[in-house]
Design a protein around this motif. Structure first.
Motif, PDB file in Angstrom:
ATOM      1  N   HIS A 124       0.791  -1.241   0.000  1.00  0.00           N
ATOM      2  CA  HIS A 124       0.000   0.000   0.000  1.00  0.00           C
ATOM      3  C   HIS A 124       0.823   1.292   0.000  1.00  0.00           C
ATOM      4  O   HIS A 124       0.247   2.364   0.017  1.00  0.00           O
ATOM      5  N   ASP A 162      -3.135  -2.293   8.225  1.00  0.00           N
ATOM      6  CA  ASP A 162      -1.688  -2.383   8.432  1.00  0.00           C
ATOM      7  C   ASP A 162      -1.276  -1.340   9.485  1.00  0.00           C
ATOM      8  O   ASP A 162      -1.937  -0.304   9.609  1.00  0.00           O
ATOM      9  N   VAL A 163      -0.206  -1.621  10.224  1.00  0.00           N
ATOM     10  CA  VAL A 163       0.202  -0.671  11.268  1.00  0.00           C
ATOM     11  C   VAL A 163       0.651   0.669  10.672  1.00  0.00           C
ATOM     12  O   VAL A 163       0.572   1.715  11.321  1.00  0.00           O
ATOM     13  N   HIS A 164       1.099   0.631   9.406  1.00  0.00           N
ATOM     14  CA  HIS A 164       1.521   1.852   8.706  1.00  0.00           C
ATOM     15  C   HIS A 164       0.351   2.424   7.898  1.00  0.00           C
ATOM     16  O   HIS A 164      -0.425   1.652   7.319  1.00  0.00           O
ATOM     17  N   ASP A 251       1.889  -6.761  11.144  1.00  0.00           N
ATOM     18  CA  ASP A 251       2.662  -5.699  11.804  1.00  0.00           C
ATOM     19  C   ASP A 251       1.932  -4.892  12.890  1.00  0.00           C
ATOM     20  O   ASP A 251       2.596  -4.199  13.662  1.00  0.00           O
ATOM     21  N   SER A 293       2.298  -8.026   5.241  1.00  0.00           N
ATOM     22  CA  SER A 293       3.278  -7.386   6.117  1.00  0.00           C
ATOM     23  C   SER A 293       3.534  -8.211   7.372  1.00  0.00           C
ATOM     24  O   SER A 293       2.824  -9.168   7.682  1.00  0.00           O
ATOM     25  N   TYR A 295       6.914  -8.091  10.640  1.00  0.00           N
ATOM     26  CA  TYR A 295       8.370  -7.988  10.763  1.00  0.00           C
ATOM     27  C   TYR A 295       8.882  -8.649  12.030  1.00  0.00           C
ATOM     28  O   TYR A 295       9.924  -8.261  12.562  1.00  0.00           O
TER      29      TYR A 295
END
Ligand SMILES: [Zn+2]
Length: 355
Positions: A124, A162-164, A251, A293, A295
């Protein structure tokens, strides 16, 4: 209810190398975990194997000059930016992931499947003519335009969990009222990409159709779901999309190395069940998750599994977190409530359900 999982062994080529948080091994790790949990044996689950996307598929979203640039960088083994290397094999992996979104779009509309999970997806941070943040091309947007151009779909709701913040997707649809983009993410003052604030609500015809819900680091499940129920659930009900797409991997988990939100493995199960339930009620059950995603390789397979099992209609999973979740800071819920109220105020001109 039949679930398709788009996956190809070549997704593993989308690998940014030793020392980089995005490694291609995530795909085989996740698939092995799915296998161990018995998910792939379920009679209502099948694997869809995609072909790589063609340049013309990318061109529904990306400019020709940007596509040419990425192909040229691949040939020269040159990085797009510090975080986002490009090589012939990374490009090949990327095109297969883009192909997965298209394969899923076909399968959903030929009724081969009722719901879908695209592994590797949710890239994204790529916009029409820019990349970055581990993303070259934007599969979420490519799927939207494919459905609109080839399948007669008009309105799409994207929930980006997503965390972002989903800056690339947001940018692509910023002036477009046919796509309601809702991004729930960690406060961008504390995390890449540094945009995704409540005041960014879209432009021109698209005003009111870009919704950002930033959450402070440390936000835990209860507060997270409360915020989703205040914003995503009513908007989905008023917008009545023809299809819902949702993107995000592991994430937002509390043990993620890059992100600072506080979800647990079980939160991902609850999240995909909530999304499926909303799609069933508001969007004729048409729904796709794009999951790429994450990590922390210790929790990634379990979170991806929880998301996928929730979508497959499982009512129970038996997967634990590696440790006790963090305790949410005491001020957190109040601050999230204030953000939600302010967001509702800003959007109240556009949405009756938020008044
Ligand atoms: Zn992310």
């Amino acid at each position: 209810m039949h679930l398709g999982i788009a996956f190809h062994e070549k997704y593993g080529l989308y690998d940014f190398g030793p020392g980089h948080p995005f490694r291609g091994k995530r795909f085989e790790d996740a698939m092995r975990f799915f296998e161990e949990q018995g998910l792939l044996k379920s009679s209502n689950v099948s694997i869809l194997k995609p072909k790589p996307a063609e340049v013309e598929d990318l061109m529904r979203v990306h400019s020709r000059s940007y596509i040419d640039l990425i192909f040229e960088f691949a040939e020269k083994n040159r990085a797009y930016d510090l975080d986002t290397p490009v090589s012939p094999s990374i490009l090949e992996g990327s095109l297969h992931i883009m192909g997965g979104a298209l394969r899923m779009g076909e399968a959903l509309f030929s009724k081969e499947v009722d719901r879908g999970v695209c592994l590797g997806g949710g890239l994204h941070h790529a916009g029409a003519d820019f990349g970055g943040g581990f993303c070259l091309f934007n599969d979420v947007a490519i799927l939207v335009r494919f459905l609109q151009e080839k399948k007669g779909i008009k309105r799409v709701l994207i929930l980006d969990y997503d965390v972002h913040a989903g800056n690339g997707t947001s940018d692509i649809f910023y002036s477009d009222p046919s796509v309601l983009f809702i991004s729930v993410h960690q406060d961008p003052k504390t995390l890449f990409p540094g945009t995704g604030f409540i005041e960014q609500i879209g432009r021109g015809e698209g005003r009111g159709f870009n919704v950002n819900l930033p959450l402070p680091p440390g936000t835990g499940s209860t507060t997270y779901f409360h915020a989703l129920r205040e914003v995503f659930v009513p908007l989905a009900s008023e917008f009545k999309a023809d299809v819902i797409l949702a993107n995000g991997g592991s994430d937002p988990h509390f043990a993620d190395i890059l992100g600072g939100l506080g979800l647990t493995v079980h939160s991902f199960f609850d999240l995909s069940r909530l999304i499926a339930e909303v799609a069933q009620r508001e969007s004729q059950g048409r729904v796709v998750l794009l999951v790429g995603s994450g990590y922390n390789p210790q929790v990634l397979p379990a979170c991806w599994f929880a998301l996928t099992a929730g979508f497959a209609g499982w009512t129970h999973i038996d997967v634990a977190d590696p440790s006790e979740p963090l305790i949410e800071p005491p001020w957190c819920q109040k601050r999230v409530d204030a953000t939600v109220n302010e967001l509702k105020r800003i959007l109240s001109d556009y949405w009756e359900c938020l008044r």
